[in-house]
Design an enzyme around this catalytic site. Structure first.
Site, PDB file in Angstrom:
ATOM      1  CG  HIS A  59      -0.128   0.166   2.694  1.00  0.00           C
ATOM      2  ND1 HIS A  59       0.105   1.511   3.044  1.00  0.00           N
ATOM      3  CD2 HIS A  59       0.608  -0.324   2.848  1.00  0.00           C
ATOM      4  CE1 HIS A  59       0.698   0.969   3.870  1.00  0.00           C
ATOM      5  NE2 HIS A  59       0.184   0.206   4.583  1.00  0.00           N
TER       6      HIS A  59
ATOM      7  CB  CYS B  40       2.222  -3.228   5.446  1.00  0.00           C
ATOM      8  SG  CYS B  40       1.016  -3.486   5.179  1.00  0.00           S
TER       9      CYS B  40
END
Length: 282
Positions: free
Chosen positions: A239, A256
Protein backbone atom coordinates in the site's frame (compact mmCIF):
# COMPACT_ATOMS: atom_id res chain seq x y z
CA UNK A 1 -1.62 -5.98 10.89
CA UNK A 2 -0.50 -9.40 11.85
CA UNK A 3 2.16 -10.07 14.44
CA UNK A 4 5.73 -10.66 13.30
CA UNK A 5 6.64 -14.10 12.15
CA UNK A 6 8.74 -16.13 14.53
CA UNK A 7 12.40 -16.28 13.74
CA UNK A 8 14.03 -19.68 13.49
CA UNK A 9 17.70 -20.06 14.41
CA UNK A 10 19.51 -23.21 13.31
CA UNK A 11 22.52 -24.14 15.45
CA UNK A 12 25.23 -26.28 13.88
CA UNK A 13 27.80 -27.99 16.11
CA UNK A 14 30.98 -29.68 15.02
CA UNK A 15 32.99 -32.13 17.09
CA UNK A 16 36.24 -34.06 16.71
CA UNK A 17 37.13 -37.47 18.06
CA UNK A 18 40.36 -37.79 20.08
CA UNK A 19 42.33 -40.97 19.41
CA UNK A 20 44.89 -42.27 21.92
CA UNK A 21 48.36 -43.04 20.51
CA UNK A 22 49.72 -46.44 21.68
CA UNK A 23 53.06 -48.15 21.08
CA UNK A 24 52.34 -51.83 20.29
CA UNK A 25 55.09 -54.32 21.21
CA UNK A 26 57.12 -55.78 18.35
CA UNK A 27 55.87 -59.12 17.01
CA UNK A 28 59.42 -60.31 16.28
CA UNK A 29 61.63 -62.64 18.37
CA UNK A 30 62.91 -60.91 21.53
CA UNK A 31 66.65 -60.22 21.78
CA UNK A 32 68.86 -62.32 24.03
CA UNK A 33 69.94 -59.22 25.91
CA UNK A 34 68.10 -59.02 29.24
CA UNK A 35 67.34 -55.34 28.78
CA UNK A 36 65.12 -56.05 25.78
CA UNK A 37 63.76 -59.45 26.84
CA UNK A 38 60.00 -59.67 26.85
CA UNK A 39 60.11 -61.40 30.27
CA UNK A 40 62.97 -59.55 32.01
CA UNK A 41 62.56 -55.90 32.93
CA UNK A 42 65.45 -53.49 32.28
CA UNK A 43 68.12 -53.39 34.94
CA UNK A 44 67.82 -49.63 35.35
CA UNK A 45 64.74 -47.41 35.24
CA UNK A 46 66.77 -44.82 33.36
CA UNK A 47 66.03 -45.05 29.60
CA UNK A 48 68.83 -45.37 27.12
CA UNK A 49 69.88 -42.47 24.91
CA UNK A 50 68.01 -43.90 21.91
CA UNK A 51 64.86 -44.46 23.99
CA UNK A 52 65.05 -40.91 25.32
CA UNK A 53 65.09 -39.50 21.78
CA UNK A 54 61.90 -41.35 20.82
CA UNK A 55 60.05 -41.08 24.11
CA UNK A 56 56.86 -39.07 24.33
CA UNK A 57 57.73 -35.42 24.96
CA UNK A 58 56.76 -33.84 28.25
CA UNK A 59 53.25 -32.39 28.19
CA UNK A 60 54.08 -28.73 28.70
CA UNK A 61 51.26 -26.38 27.80
CA UNK A 62 51.94 -24.64 24.52
CA UNK A 63 50.98 -21.01 24.16
CA UNK A 64 47.52 -20.85 22.60
CA UNK A 65 46.76 -18.14 20.07
CA UNK A 66 44.22 -15.52 21.05
CA UNK A 67 40.66 -16.46 20.07
CA UNK A 68 39.59 -12.82 19.90
CA UNK A 69 39.67 -11.24 16.47
CA UNK A 70 40.84 -7.65 16.35
CA UNK A 71 38.05 -5.13 15.79
CA UNK A 72 37.78 -3.92 12.18
CA UNK A 73 39.35 -0.54 11.48
CA UNK A 74 36.92 2.38 11.43
CA UNK A 75 37.22 4.29 8.16
CA UNK A 76 34.50 6.92 8.69
CA UNK A 77 32.53 7.95 11.76
CA UNK A 78 29.94 10.60 12.71
CA UNK A 79 31.46 14.05 12.30
CA UNK A 80 33.72 13.06 9.41
CA UNK A 81 33.76 15.12 6.21
CA UNK A 82 35.15 14.62 2.72
CA UNK A 83 34.77 12.92 -0.63
CA UNK A 84 34.81 9.41 0.84
CA UNK A 85 31.78 10.31 2.97
CA UNK A 86 30.07 11.64 -0.17
CA UNK A 87 30.83 8.34 -1.92
CA UNK A 88 29.46 6.44 1.09
CA UNK A 89 26.21 8.39 0.87
CA UNK A 90 25.91 7.89 -2.89
CA UNK A 91 26.50 4.15 -2.57
CA UNK A 92 23.91 3.89 0.23
CA UNK A 93 21.48 5.75 -2.03
CA UNK A 94 21.96 3.12 -4.74
CA UNK A 95 20.51 0.43 -2.46
CA UNK A 96 17.84 2.62 -0.91
CA UNK A 97 19.40 3.42 2.46
CA UNK A 98 20.08 7.13 1.90
CA UNK A 99 17.41 9.46 0.56
CA UNK A 100 19.06 12.85 0.93
CA UNK A 101 21.47 14.58 -1.44
CA UNK A 102 25.09 13.51 -0.71
CA UNK A 103 26.74 16.28 1.30
CA UNK A 104 30.10 14.84 2.29
CA UNK A 105 29.22 15.34 5.97
CA UNK A 106 28.72 12.30 8.21
CA UNK A 107 25.66 13.49 10.13
CA UNK A 108 22.70 11.82 11.90
CA UNK A 109 20.98 10.80 8.64
CA UNK A 110 24.13 9.02 7.41
CA UNK A 111 24.65 7.40 10.82
CA UNK A 112 21.07 6.05 10.80
CA UNK A 113 21.49 4.79 7.24
CA UNK A 114 24.73 2.97 8.08
CA UNK A 115 23.16 1.43 11.20
CA UNK A 116 20.24 0.15 9.14
CA UNK A 117 22.56 -1.29 6.48
CA UNK A 118 24.69 -3.01 9.14
CA UNK A 119 21.73 -4.41 11.05
CA UNK A 120 20.07 -5.93 7.97
CA UNK A 121 23.27 -7.80 7.15
CA UNK A 122 24.05 -9.12 10.60
CA UNK A 123 26.93 -6.70 11.21
CA UNK A 124 27.51 -4.83 14.44
CA UNK A 125 25.22 -1.81 14.10
CA UNK A 126 27.53 0.95 15.32
CA UNK A 127 26.67 3.62 12.77
CA UNK A 128 30.37 4.02 11.99
CA UNK A 129 31.75 2.68 8.70
CA UNK A 130 34.47 0.12 9.39
CA UNK A 131 36.41 -1.99 6.89
CA UNK A 132 33.89 -4.85 7.03
CA UNK A 133 30.92 -2.55 6.42
CA UNK A 134 32.72 -0.72 3.61
CA UNK A 135 33.75 -3.95 1.86
CA UNK A 136 30.17 -5.27 2.03
CA UNK A 137 28.84 -1.99 0.61
CA UNK A 138 31.40 -1.99 -2.21
CA UNK A 139 30.34 -5.51 -3.17
CA UNK A 140 26.68 -4.48 -3.46
CA UNK A 141 27.06 -1.19 -5.32
CA UNK A 142 28.84 0.42 -8.27
CA UNK A 143 31.26 3.34 -8.32
CA UNK A 144 29.07 6.48 -8.18
CA UNK A 145 29.03 8.80 -11.17
CA UNK A 146 29.58 12.55 -10.79
CA UNK A 147 25.83 13.03 -11.13
CA UNK A 148 25.21 10.59 -8.26
CA UNK A 149 27.81 12.29 -6.07
CA UNK A 150 26.09 15.61 -6.76
CA UNK A 151 22.67 14.15 -5.93
CA UNK A 152 21.29 14.60 -9.46
CA UNK A 153 20.88 10.89 -10.21
CA UNK A 154 20.70 7.53 -8.44
CA UNK A 155 21.54 4.34 -10.29
CA UNK A 156 20.19 1.40 -8.36
CA UNK A 157 21.52 -2.04 -9.22
CA UNK A 158 18.95 -4.06 -11.12
CA UNK A 159 17.01 -6.47 -8.97
CA UNK A 160 17.77 -10.14 -9.51
CA UNK A 161 14.34 -11.50 -10.30
CA UNK A 162 13.32 -14.58 -8.38
CA UNK A 163 12.54 -17.56 -10.68
CA UNK A 164 9.10 -17.75 -9.08
CA UNK A 165 8.32 -14.35 -10.62
CA UNK A 166 8.79 -15.47 -14.20
CA UNK A 167 5.33 -16.85 -14.91
CA UNK A 168 1.89 -15.31 -14.66
CA UNK A 169 0.86 -12.00 -13.08
CA UNK A 170 3.22 -11.23 -10.19
CA UNK A 171 4.16 -8.52 -7.73
CA UNK A 172 7.85 -9.45 -7.44
CA UNK A 173 9.25 -7.85 -4.27
CA UNK A 174 13.00 -7.84 -3.55
CA UNK A 175 14.16 -7.11 -0.01
CA UNK A 176 17.74 -6.79 -1.26
CA UNK A 177 17.12 -3.90 -3.65
CA UNK A 178 13.96 -2.71 -1.88
CA UNK A 179 11.95 -2.68 -5.07
CA UNK A 180 8.59 -4.00 -6.26
CA UNK A 181 8.44 -5.08 -9.91
CA UNK A 182 5.03 -5.63 -11.50
CA UNK A 183 5.45 -8.45 -14.01
CA UNK A 184 3.33 -10.38 -16.47
CA UNK A 185 4.74 -13.57 -18.01
CA UNK A 186 8.33 -12.65 -17.15
CA UNK A 187 8.19 -9.07 -18.46
CA UNK A 188 8.69 -6.14 -16.04
CA UNK A 189 6.01 -3.50 -16.63
CA UNK A 190 6.85 -1.14 -13.76
CA UNK A 191 9.21 -0.88 -10.77
CA UNK A 192 8.88 1.19 -7.60
CA UNK A 193 10.70 1.75 -4.31
CA UNK A 194 9.35 -0.08 -1.27
CA UNK A 195 10.23 -0.50 2.40
CA UNK A 196 9.38 -3.27 4.83
CA UNK A 197 8.65 -4.06 8.46
CA UNK A 198 11.12 -3.55 11.28
CA UNK A 199 13.13 -6.20 13.12
CA UNK A 200 10.18 -6.75 15.46
CA UNK A 201 7.43 -6.63 12.82
CA UNK A 202 9.10 -8.20 9.75
CA UNK A 203 7.45 -8.56 6.38
CA UNK A 204 6.92 -12.25 5.67
CA UNK A 205 8.82 -13.87 2.81
CA UNK A 206 7.49 -16.48 0.41
CA UNK A 207 4.87 -16.92 -2.29
CA UNK A 208 1.39 -15.53 -1.64
CA UNK A 209 -1.74 -14.43 -3.52
CA UNK A 210 -3.64 -11.17 -3.37
CA UNK A 211 -6.59 -12.03 -1.14
CA UNK A 212 -8.48 -8.75 -1.35
CA UNK A 213 -8.08 -5.07 -2.20
CA UNK A 214 -9.18 -1.86 -0.49
CA UNK A 215 -8.66 1.50 -2.21
CA UNK A 216 -9.23 3.74 0.83
CA UNK A 217 -8.33 1.33 3.60
CA UNK A 218 -7.68 2.46 7.19
CA UNK A 219 -5.94 0.11 9.62
CA UNK A 220 -8.26 -0.88 12.47
CA UNK A 221 -5.24 -1.99 14.51
CA UNK A 222 -3.09 1.15 14.17
CA UNK A 223 -5.76 3.65 13.01
CA UNK A 224 -3.58 4.77 10.10
CA UNK A 225 -4.47 5.22 6.42
CA UNK A 226 -3.41 2.46 4.01
CA UNK A 227 -4.49 3.74 0.58
CA UNK A 228 -4.45 1.33 -2.35
CA UNK A 229 -4.03 -1.68 -0.05
CA UNK A 230 -3.56 -5.08 -1.68
CA UNK A 231 -3.57 -7.74 1.05
CA UNK A 232 -1.46 -10.85 0.48
CA UNK A 233 -0.76 -12.41 3.92
CA UNK A 234 -3.17 -11.83 6.77
CA UNK A 235 -2.96 -8.14 7.63
CA UNK A 236 0.14 -7.57 5.51
CA UNK A 237 -0.46 -5.62 2.31
CA UNK A 238 1.21 -3.61 -0.40
CA UNK A 239 0.00 0.00 0.00
CA UNK A 240 0.94 3.66 -0.29
CA UNK A 241 2.65 5.20 2.74
CA UNK A 242 2.76 8.96 3.28
CA UNK A 243 5.29 8.36 6.06
CA UNK A 244 7.60 6.59 3.60
CA UNK A 245 7.19 9.50 1.19
CA UNK A 246 8.15 11.95 3.95
CA UNK A 247 10.84 10.06 5.90
CA UNK A 248 12.21 7.53 3.44
CA UNK A 249 14.07 4.56 4.86
CA UNK A 250 14.49 6.18 8.27
CA UNK A 251 11.15 4.61 9.19
CA UNK A 252 9.60 1.15 8.81
CA UNK A 253 6.19 -0.44 8.43
CA UNK A 254 4.45 -2.82 10.83
CA UNK A 255 4.98 -5.62 8.33
CA UNK A 256 3.37 -4.22 5.18
CA UNK A 257 5.16 -3.40 1.95
CA UNK A 258 5.13 0.42 1.82
CA UNK A 259 5.26 2.22 -1.53
CA UNK A 260 6.30 5.89 -1.53
CA UNK A 261 5.19 6.84 -5.05
CA UNK A 262 1.44 7.42 -4.78
CA UNK A 263 0.84 7.67 -8.53
CA UNK A 264 2.77 4.45 -9.15
CA UNK A 265 0.91 2.40 -6.56
CA UNK A 266 -2.44 3.85 -7.70
CA UNK A 267 -1.71 2.64 -11.23
CA UNK A 268 -0.59 -0.73 -9.84
CA UNK A 269 -3.79 -1.03 -7.80
CA UNK A 270 -5.86 -0.68 -10.97
CA UNK A 271 -3.91 -3.44 -12.73
CA UNK A 272 -3.58 -6.04 -9.96
CA UNK A 273 -6.40 -8.55 -9.60
CA UNK A 274 -7.48 -10.68 -6.68
CA UNK A 275 -5.62 -13.97 -6.96
CA UNK A 276 -2.49 -12.50 -8.59
CA UNK A 277 0.78 -13.86 -7.22
CA UNK A 278 3.03 -12.03 -4.74
CA UNK A 279 6.64 -13.13 -4.23
CA UNK A 280 8.68 -11.61 -1.38
CA UNK A 281 12.32 -12.64 -1.33
CA UNK A 282 15.89 -11.58 -0.56
Amino acid sequence: MAAAAAMVVAAVTAGCKAEAATDAPSAGTPSAAPATSASTPPASPTPSASESETAEPSKKPSPSPSTQKPAPKVLMAPGAKGEQVRELQARLAQIGWFDDKPTGTYGPVTTTAVKGFQGKRGLLATGSTDTVTWDRLLGMTTKPTRAELDGKDVKKPQAKLDPRCMTGRVMCISKTTRTLSWMIDGKVLSTMDVRFGSQYTPTREGVFKVGWKSRDHVSTLYDTPMPYAMFFSGGQAVHYSSDFAARGYNGASHGCVNVRDKAAVAALFDQVRTGDKVVVYW
